[in-house]
Design an enzyme around this catalytic site. Sequence first.
Site, PDB file in Angstrom:
ATOM      1  N   ASP A  47      -4.355   3.772   2.515  1.00  0.00           N
ATOM      2  CA  ASP A  47      -5.357   4.709   1.999  1.00  0.00           C
ATOM      3  C   ASP A  47      -5.464   5.862   2.990  1.00  0.00           C
ATOM      4  OD1 ASP A  47      -5.667   2.518   0.302  1.00  0.00           O
ATOM      5  OD2 ASP A  47      -7.853   2.690   0.216  1.00  0.00           O
ATOM      6  N   LYS A  49      -7.927   8.580  -4.735  1.00  0.00           N
ATOM      7  CA  LYS A  49      -9.158   7.873  -4.392  1.00  0.00           C
ATOM      8  C   LYS A  49     -10.221   8.900  -4.060  1.00  0.00           C
ATOM      9  CE  LYS A  49     -10.748   4.741  -0.671  1.00  0.00           C
ATOM     10  NZ  LYS A  49     -10.289   3.871   0.440  1.00  0.00           N
ATOM     11  N   LYS A  63      -9.013   5.319  -7.773  1.00  0.00           N
ATOM     12  CA  LYS A  63      -9.912   4.425  -7.046  1.00  0.00           C
ATOM     13  C   LYS A  63     -11.185   5.163  -6.633  1.00  0.00           C
ATOM     14  CE  LYS A  63     -10.359   1.727  -2.760  1.00  0.00           C
ATOM     15  NZ  LYS A  63      -9.678   1.275  -1.537  1.00  0.00           N
TER      16      LYS A  63
END
Lengths: 281, 476, 309
Positions: free
Chosen positions: C146, C209, C245
């Site tokens: 991430d 995300k 996300k």
Amino acid sequence: MSRLAVRKTYKLFIGGAFPRSESGRSYPVTSPKGDFLANASRASRKDARDAVSAARKAFPGWSGATAYNRGQILYRIAEMLEGRRAQFADELGLGKKAALESVDAAIDRLVWYAGWSDKITSVRGTANPVAGPYFNLSTPEPTGVVAVVAPADPLLGLVSVVAPVIVTGNACVVVAAERTPLPAITLAEVLATSDLPGGVVNILTGHQAELAPWLAAHMDVNALDLTGVTDADLALRCEQDAAENLKRVLGPAGDDWSGDPGLGRMTAFLETKTVWHPMGV
Amino acid sequence: MSMFEYAPAPESRDVVDIKPSYGLFIGGEFTDGSGPSFKTVNPATEETLAEVATASSDDVDRAVQAARKAFDAWSGLPGSERAKYLFRIARIIQERARELAVLESLDNGKPIRESRDVDVPLVAAHFFYYAGWADKLSHAGFGPDPRPLGVAGQVIPWNFPLLMLAWKIAPALACGNTVVLKPAETTPLTALLIAEICQQAELPPGVVNIVTGAGETGAAVVAHPDVNKVAFTGSTDVGRLIARTVAGSGKKLTLELGGKAANIVFEDAALDQAVEGIVNGIFFNQGHVCCAGSRLLVQESIQEELLAALKRRLATLRLGDPLDKNTDIGAINSAEQLAKIRQLSEAGESEGAERWSPACELPGRGYWFPPTLFTGVAQSHRIAREEIFGPVLSILTFRTPAEAVEKANNTPYGLSAGIWTEKGSRILWMADKLRAGVVWANTFNRFDPASPFGGYKESGYGREGGLRGLEAYLDV
Amino acid sequence: MTTSLADVASSGATLRAFLHGLPGVDRVGADQRAAMLGTRSIKTTAKAQAIDLAISMVDLTTLEGADTPGKVRALCAKARHPGEGAPRVAAVCVYPDLVHVAAGALAGSGVKVASVATAFPSGRSSLEVKVSETKLAVAAGADEIDMVIDRGAFLAGDHLKVYEEIAAVKAACGDAHLKVILETGELATYDNVRRASWLAMLAGGDFIKTSTGKVSPAATLPVTLIMLEAVRDFRDATGRQVGVKPAGGIRTTKDAIKNLVLVNETAGDDWLSPDWFRLGASSLLNDLLMQRQKLATGRYAGPDYFTLD
């Protein structure tokens, strides 16, 4: 040896031009005492139709002009009228003092309405605090083409019904006072020399009972001012016919033009447009 | 079948107590009507909800007399006292919001999400808004002491039964008028519940009178010689008749009539929000909306992209039980309206437009019509000119802003319009040129009590809402 | 990918022109759409289905300075066995230096190990450091990285720098999946969220995300809506599917279900799986478990019956 005067031919005023009635008809106009004054054009339904077309054609440009510009032009009409003060006083067929007072009142009324052009929106518009993230503003807009049956008072009455209609951006077709139509045509000469775009004001002379119903029923007329209609049956019939395309209708009124005009004659021919827009980044 | 199916989530009917029969509300009491009673049905199921009295012209006369009798005292009250009655009504509407919403959805067929989240909150807000005006009329720009008109005869449609009632009653009462109101014959029940709320608020008898029935009852209200003001919301054809009836009577008249609004989407629009605006514009309330964006004018350069996005979005619309909290599209209000929508849709096909609806299962009973798009529509087609008043969108294209304006204005109507573009100056240019009473830019179908609503041309005259809305009920 | 899209990153100017050519987002309209979808009423069987789906999508996260191997091991235990009959979560998300602990604790469970990287949460370091950190995390056993984008460069208009960093980190990921954190709370406008989403997808991100969880606002519904629209449109344009996300601020079952409704009605069925939609959260899991038990027993649950790990 006295000189023979050159008489004026009184014609209609349509689209900025001065045509005779397409019908070729005229009718004699006399003074209150019964003396012959002139032969006025007797407009037909086809002249009324042509006048509505001219008004419709003029509407986008006139309503799209700046309020400042419309105010300037109305003021210019007052200036031109002032220059012909004596001529109008003669034509009114009243006593000299009364005639001049009436002309002066007409000039002052034009000046009064001229000033409204760029103020009516502020007075009639609203900023609306809606419960949400929106900018929301209501502004007055002209209704469109207004057919006006002018009252008997040939100049002050005429000016008092025409000025409030056009100052906000409407175009109009006016049926002049039937028995005293001459000042209306002379006023047309003033209008034609005041930078007023052709077609914004169209003036028909002739028989009210013949012309008003055609205008009341015309599907390209947005509003109807019956101020000058004195026959209750005619007024009713016109108002009923006006329902066919939901014309806004201002009913018959008296012929006293001395008081404060108020806003009513302007607001009768104004729509309200409300515009919404979200506020967000 | 989608992976994630929402289970039924019905709002409970238990909050409403529908009586087997209803009378008229005259002089603060429920009384029998002398006309034959009629049935009001749930359009989603065709079940009869109640029997409702028809007001004869004698009953209408009684109602007008009751309103006349109440007028002096009501208009003589200090504005601050009238305000308090209206605030009371607004509060009771909030307290009984769920009950009103459920009853509205039952009688009208609209989704509970809309009656709960849009109609009823706006109804309460409208009473709040005009309550506040009642003691401020001398500051509204109509002179020091503007007077009410007298008895107002009001006839409202079936598409927003409660909201249209609020738009009519709240300003009328705030200005000091008394009213005789006729709800639509297919949706009388919530108006009668408001009558009960007037009783709970201890509104003086006769200030609000409600007479139920069909067109004849409405005609009697409009034509009654002791009515000083007529307000009507409904079709342009009926509006014409009313204008003709009222002609010469001196009654003040406001009309809020039909529309065929253009919703104009430019190539630089915020597309996802434009799609939402188009959907909200035509499918809100099953398209039973006078200001619905029923003509989509899309710039030719993005026609395909927009149409694909619109079809994808339509596939997610949930049609069905109006009381299900997840329903987006409810029932068509009546068999008669359904027949009209079908007829015009068939005309659309036979005139050569192409019809499309998403896969959509219609319930077996009740009145239903799927969300429908027509492409290849020309201005000359009936579906581009006539008000369908249903979930049917006609899609046309344009090339330039001037052409969009020309097409948008090429209609006898002039109620509303939509503009979608990210360019500010173009929005203002378009808004200036469009001949419509309400212009929504980058949004659609927004309503607020502070915002004036009403049309140009054959969409009627007069405004409801905001400061301008007071004028309809004052002698100015 | 179509030729035109392959070329958009050929220069800063072309990239900028492309991103600024995307349709705008009207904030009020987007907020309204998200709010309307938030009113969907998900009951009974649909709710049970949604809760289990949400649990399977959770990236169970601990990103604190005080994290220790013990804390991470406890979290991993919960990830493997959230509760009686409940599915396992999608991943455990930790800082790079604790990846080896998580990898050990999750071995054979099917739960993925996710690691933040690239000078999380600010992203304020050199590209060399970011690439090295990514490689170390992957080497320590991370299945998913991430990364944070350089919001400073994005806001300064240097889209190409952001693009090249994402591409470099993607290359350093090897087989690991790359989630690109946009930190939408710092991008300020929805137009920027849409542009950053496309930028991340064009540069090769496997997921986009919303947030680090360290900046407020984090994952709001409208931002998630806009990102779902972006992945939907990107697949239409390129054929490649990218996941979404939302992370940060999703604490209740209601929040989670609203997110699933957004997915369902915006991107559709294809995204309704842990492969394509994740919920970055920590306290959310227990609320999901409590609601799950309420549905099973008909009684409201109490927190004493759920473990705090």
